[in-house]
Design a protein around this motif. Structure first.
Motif, mmCIF file in Angstrom:
data_model
loop_
_atom_site.group_PDB
_atom_site.id
_atom_site.type_symbol
_atom_site.label_atom_id
_atom_site.label_comp_id
_atom_site.label_asym_id
_atom_site.label_seq_id
_atom_site.Cartn_x
_atom_site.Cartn_y
_atom_site.Cartn_z
ATOM 1 N N PHE A 60 0.860 -1.176 0.000
ATOM 2 C CA PHE A 60 0.000 0.000 0.000
ATOM 3 C C PHE A 60 0.899 1.229 0.000
ATOM 4 O O PHE A 60 1.676 1.423 0.941
ATOM 5 C CB PHE A 60 -0.905 0.029 1.239
ATOM 6 N N ALA A 61 0.800 2.038 -1.044
ATOM 7 C CA ALA A 61 1.588 3.277 -1.139
ATOM 8 C C ALA A 61 3.063 3.020 -0.896
ATOM 9 O O ALA A 61 3.743 3.763 -0.178
ATOM 10 C CB ALA A 61 1.059 4.310 -0.146
ATOM 11 N N GLY A 62 3.556 1.931 -1.473
ATOM 12 C CA GLY A 62 4.974 1.613 -1.333
ATOM 13 C C GLY A 62 5.352 0.951 -0.030
ATOM 14 O O GLY A 62 6.542 0.741 0.243
ATOM 15 N N ARG A 63 4.380 0.616 0.807
ATOM 16 C CA ARG A 63 4.640 -0.045 2.085
ATOM 17 C C ARG A 63 4.136 -1.481 2.009
ATOM 18 O O ARG A 63 3.056 -1.750 1.464
ATOM 19 C CB ARG A 63 3.946 0.680 3.248
ATOM 20 N N THR A 64 4.905 -2.392 2.574
ATOM 21 C CA THR A 64 4.567 -3.807 2.537
ATOM 22 C C THR A 64 3.829 -4.217 3.805
ATOM 23 O O THR A 64 4.242 -3.865 4.920
ATOM 24 C CB THR A 64 5.840 -4.661 2.390
ATOM 25 N N LEU A 65 2.753 -4.975 3.627
ATOM 26 C CA LEU A 65 1.974 -5.476 4.752
ATOM 27 C C LEU A 65 2.685 -6.671 5.388
ATOM 28 O O LEU A 65 3.122 -7.589 4.686
ATOM 29 C CB LEU A 65 0.584 -5.881 4.290
ATOM 30 N N ALA A 66 2.779 -6.658 6.713
ATOM 31 C CA ALA A 66 3.379 -7.770 7.441
ATOM 32 C C ALA A 66 2.638 -7.952 8.753
ATOM 33 O O ALA A 66 2.043 -7.012 9.287
ATOM 34 C CB ALA A 66 4.865 -7.515 7.694
ATOM 35 N N VAL A 67 2.680 -9.168 9.271
ATOM 36 C CA VAL A 67 2.071 -9.472 10.563
ATOM 37 C C VAL A 67 3.019 -10.366 11.343
ATOM 38 O O VAL A 67 3.816 -11.100 10.766
ATOM 39 C CB VAL A 67 0.692 -10.159 10.422
ATOM 40 N N ASP A 68 2.950 -10.264 12.646
ATOM 41 C CA ASP A 68 3.658 -11.236 13.478
ATOM 42 C C ASP A 68 2.887 -11.444 14.768
ATOM 43 O O ASP A 68 2.007 -10.662 15.134
ATOM 44 C CB ASP A 68 5.115 -10.839 13.739
ATOM 45 N N GLY A 69 3.202 -12.541 15.426
ATOM 46 C CA GLY A 69 2.537 -12.877 16.682
ATOM 47 C C GLY A 69 3.469 -13.672 17.565
ATOM 48 O O GLY A 69 4.468 -14.246 17.107
ATOM 49 N N ALA A 70 3.164 -13.700 18.838
ATOM 50 C CA ALA A 70 4.008 -14.416 19.791
ATOM 51 C C ALA A 70 3.162 -14.930 20.943
ATOM 52 O O ALA A 70 2.165 -14.308 21.328
ATOM 53 C CB ALA A 70 5.119 -13.510 20.311
ATOM 54 N N PHE A 71 3.584 -16.068 21.475
ATOM 55 C CA PHE A 71 2.960 -16.651 22.665
ATOM 56 C C PHE A 71 4.071 -17.146 23.588
ATOM 57 O O PHE A 71 5.076 -17.695 23.112
ATOM 58 C CB PHE A 71 2.038 -17.810 22.306
ATOM 59 N N GLN A 103 10.860 4.401 3.676
ATOM 60 C CA GLN A 103 10.637 5.743 4.196
ATOM 61 C C GLN A 103 9.795 5.793 5.463
ATOM 62 O O GLN A 103 9.628 6.870 6.040
ATOM 63 C CB GLN A 103 9.986 6.620 3.124
ATOM 64 N N GLY A 104 9.261 4.651 5.878
ATOM 65 C CA GLY A 104 8.430 4.741 7.075
ATOM 66 C C GLY A 104 7.875 3.403 7.510
ATOM 67 O O GLY A 104 7.945 2.399 6.778
ATOM 68 N N GLN A 105 7.310 3.389 8.712
ATOM 69 C CA GLN A 105 6.780 2.161 9.291
ATOM 70 C C GLN A 105 5.622 2.488 10.217
ATOM 71 O O GLN A 105 5.697 3.395 11.037
ATOM 72 C CB GLN A 105 7.887 1.437 10.069
ATOM 73 N N THR A 106 4.521 1.730 10.059
ATOM 74 C CA THR A 106 3.355 1.861 10.926
ATOM 75 C C THR A 106 3.106 0.536 11.625
ATOM 76 O O THR A 106 3.095 -0.518 10.974
ATOM 77 C CB THR A 106 2.102 2.250 10.115
ATOM 78 N N ASP A 107 2.919 0.570 12.947
ATOM 79 C CA ASP A 107 2.696 -0.642 13.733
ATOM 80 C C ASP A 107 1.430 -0.501 14.557
ATOM 81 O O ASP A 107 1.246 0.501 15.266
ATOM 82 C CB ASP A 107 3.878 -0.886 14.675
ATOM 83 N N LEU A 108 0.569 -1.510 14.468
ATOM 84 C CA LEU A 108 -0.608 -1.622 15.318
ATOM 85 C C LEU A 108 -0.421 -2.884 16.148
ATOM 86 O O LEU A 108 -0.344 -3.986 15.604
ATOM 87 C CB LEU A 108 -1.889 -1.710 14.490
ATOM 88 N N PHE A 109 -0.354 -2.724 17.481
ATOM 89 C CA PHE A 109 0.053 -3.815 18.363
ATOM 90 C C PHE A 109 -0.975 -4.043 19.456
ATOM 91 O O PHE A 109 -1.570 -3.100 19.993
ATOM 92 C CB PHE A 109 1.402 -3.483 18.997
ATOM 93 N N TYR A 110 -1.144 -5.325 19.817
ATOM 94 C CA TYR A 110 -1.919 -5.685 21.007
ATOM 95 C C TYR A 110 -1.125 -6.683 21.835
ATOM 96 O O TYR A 110 -0.557 -7.652 21.287
ATOM 97 C CB TYR A 110 -3.274 -6.300 20.657
ATOM 98 N N GLY A 111 -1.074 -6.466 23.147
ATOM 99 C CA GLY A 111 -0.406 -7.393 24.036
ATOM 100 C C GLY A 111 -1.182 -7.600 25.317
ATOM 101 O O GLY A 111 -1.798 -6.666 25.851
#
Length: 628
Positions: A177-188, A217-225
């Motif tokens: 999206f607009a030159g940014r790559t979608l990624a996800v990660d998770g941990a337990f 040029q940038g990074q956006t993070d949406l996190f839940y813990g």
């Protein structure tokens, strides 16, 4: 005699590390290990032994940080920087300052897998005054790590029926999206143990999920813990014999953080978070429903819940020849408690604005003079406002021919407000006695420092003097032998710190030293001992080593030697050597596999990091991890 034994143990450990470093010179090329995370480049043991890794784990032997733990660092840890106390230290992730308004004992309750974070940066002096918040001594600052496709699973068992497991998985998609790559990660992660002492068992669990959009040029993070922690420890907070306390914590954290790189070091970072921390504290588990003397309030256990809503921004923007460094922080906090009910309020709003322009001038022989000066403004709707000047002068490329890269001098003022445990505990009764009239705390820090490189070693040094006014400490007096009291103190701290690091294909070595002196004025208060402000190392030396023996074998060892300020409440010696070590094997025929045996508190030291709180005994564990 104990002092001689402690020094001998530290010297022995250092000689062992040096000998190991010498031996490996003739070995074959080491096996390259998959490195998902480096929790701190200045610490050898990257993961704890008794439980799963937390952000606080890699601070245990950090040269610039003093971790004063109860049960273990991951159970309850007070983090002190430059002789400050647990409530003088802040935590920052991205543009946001994380915080618990009830007590600094919970500042390190950050429910984030370290695999999602960069190695910590320790902010002190002028940098802390600008980028930190509500933390007069220093700030532990992390950034969000870019997600990569890959994962790791870890399992371990140890003494005292200890068992733990961790799972991390990241996935970087092909969606953009607009030159940014979608990624996800998770941990337990989960761990449990019967504990090394009677009634010292624990059970911890953590869940994490993150969505990321990232590009050059940038990074956006949406996190839940989410993290839950139950643990016990004798004399966890109280100085009385045969009191078995427990904590039961549940922490929720939601974070949205965006950072945009503007080029040439300029950036804009902005975000917000929601944090809820629930605390169920039992004074005596043998009779949990009995009268709880801790706060002089209602009978039975104490229940506390805090909420924090925060938004913040941080930027460096250049206009012409001036770099504008700026920070904006807004925090709204709230407390609901069954016992912290005796103060004047249980909610408040905080705001901080900081603007510090910076400019550089080219000088003769390639030297560069950098000057930055500005101010920070702190205010709440409950306390008065404070304006704090900040200034630093740095001379870069001082003498590259002899290894001196930079020297600097700085002055910074900062301020913070007390937590609700100090403000709202009952003043006239109870084990923990508060003071509703405690006001804003201020600190003035002056320092000179230098950094350089000498024969493969990188070295940083600093001499500093910090004057804390109206610092909130918890004191002990024989006139009130069954209480600890929140009291304001004016205290001056003078210190010297140095860190030297060497890295090669065969070995990494890090040595740190901190020396501190203090002069305290408690006014008319009769003080026989201090639980925090006067619990500091007069001398602290750390030594970390990672030695790659070849053929997949690796040895890691962290060491700490200290001479602590005398304290009437401490039931152990004031001098100690504490070490942890591990041996690791990564077979070449199974890429990503690692086997380990680790020992915490190798010399079985009984040193009480917090006065009157028993130390954790030696513990051995064995583990296996697989990364892909």
């Amino acid at each position: 005699m104990p002092a001689i034994m402690n020094v001998s143990a530290f010297v022995t450990a250092s000689l062992m590390l040096g000998a190991a470093t010498t031996v490996v010179v003739a070995q074959s090329t080491p096996v390259e290990l998959p490195q998902l995370s480096v929790y701190s480049p200045r610490v050898a043991l990257q993961e704890p032994l008794g439980t799963f890794a937390m952000p606080v784990s890699a601070l245990r032997f950090e040269p610039l940080v003093d971790v004063q733990s109860r049960n273990m660092a991951e159970g309850q840890a007070d983090i002190a920087i430059r002789g400050g106390i647990f409530e003088n230290t802040g935590f920052k992730v991205g543009a946001l300052s994380l915080y618990d308004p009830q007590t600094g004992h919970y500042f390190a309750e950050i429910p984030v897998a370290p695999a999602m974070l960069t190695a910590p940066e320790i902010l002190v002096g002028a940098e802390n005054a600008v980028r930190g918040w509500n933390a007069n001594a220093g700030t532990v600052a992390y950034q969000w790590k870019p997600v990569r496709t890959g994962g790791q699973v870890t399992a371990a068992v140890g003494e005292f029926a200890t068992r733990r497991g961790e799972l991390y998985q990241g996935w970087k998609s092909g969606v953009t999206f607009a030159g940014r790559t979608l990624a996800v990660d998770g941990a337990f992660a989960h761990s449990r143990s019967d504990g090394a002492l009677r009634f010292s068992e624990h059970e911890f669990t953590r869940y994490n999920a993150r969505v990321q959009l990232a590009g050059e040029q940038g990074q956006t993070d949406l996190f839940y813990g989410y993290q839950s922690k139950f643990f016990g420890w004798p004399n966890l907070y109280t100085p009385f014999a045969n009191v078995f306390e427990t904590e039961n914590l549940q922490t929720n954290l939601v974070v949205l953080n965006h950072r945009e790189e503007l080029g040439d070091g300029d950036f804009v970072a902005v975000g917000g978070y929601y944090r809820r921390n629930k605390d169920h504290y039992v004074f005596n588990r043998g009779d949990a429903g009995a009268f709880n003397p801790a706060f002089g309030a209602a009978p039975g256990p104490s229940y506390h819940t805090t909420w924090v809503y925060s938004a913040g921004a941080e930027a460096r923007i250049t206009t012409g020849e001036v770099h504008w460094n700026s920070v904006v922080t807004f925090v709204d906090d709230e407390l609901k408690s069954s016992s912290l009910t005796f103060g004047n309020y249980r909610w408040r709003e905080h705001v901080k604005l900081a603007v510090v322009p910076e400019r550089s001038w080219a000088m003769a022989e390639g030297r560069v003079l950098n000057v930055k000066a500005g101010a920070a403004y702190d205010d709440t709707d409950r306390n008065g406002a404070e304006v704090s000047p900040v200034a630093q002068i740095t001379l870069d490329r001082v003498a590259p021919g002899v290894g001196i890269e930079a020297v600097y001098v700085s002055f910074a003022k900062s301020s913070q407000t007390p937590t609700y445990t100090a403000l709202n505990s009952r003043a006239s009764a109870g084990l923990f006695r508060g003071n509703p009239n405690l006001g804003r705390e201020t600190a003035k820090n002056f320092e000179v420092g230098a950094r350089g490189a000498f024969g493969g070693w990188s070295v940083t040094t600093a001499v500093f003097h910090r004057s804390d006014d109206q610092l909130v400490d918890w004191i002990y007096s024989t006139s009130l032998p069954n209480a600890r009291t929140a009291s304001a103190v004016d205290i001056a701290t003078t210190g010297f710190e140095a860190v030297a690091r060497y890295a090669s294909k065969r070995a990494d070595l890090v040595f740190g030293y901190t020396g501190l002196t203090k002069d305290a004025d408690y006014g008319s208060m009769a003080v026989n001992a201090s639980f925090y402000a006067l619990n500091f190392p007069k001398h602290r030396l750390t030594a970390a080593a990672v030695v790659r023996l070849g053929a997949g074998w690796e040895v890691r060892m962290d060491n700490e030697a200290r001479i602590q300020e005398e304290n009437a409440l401490r039931k152990s010696d004031d001098e100690a050597v504490i070490s942890s070590a591990g041996v690791y094997f990564s077979p070449a025929f199974v890429k990503g596999l690692r086997l380990s045996v680790e020992v915490e508190n190798l010399w079985d030291s009984e040193f009480q990091e917090v006065p009157a709180v028993p130390a954790s005994p030696r513990q051995v564990s064995a583990g296996v991890s697989y990364a892909w």
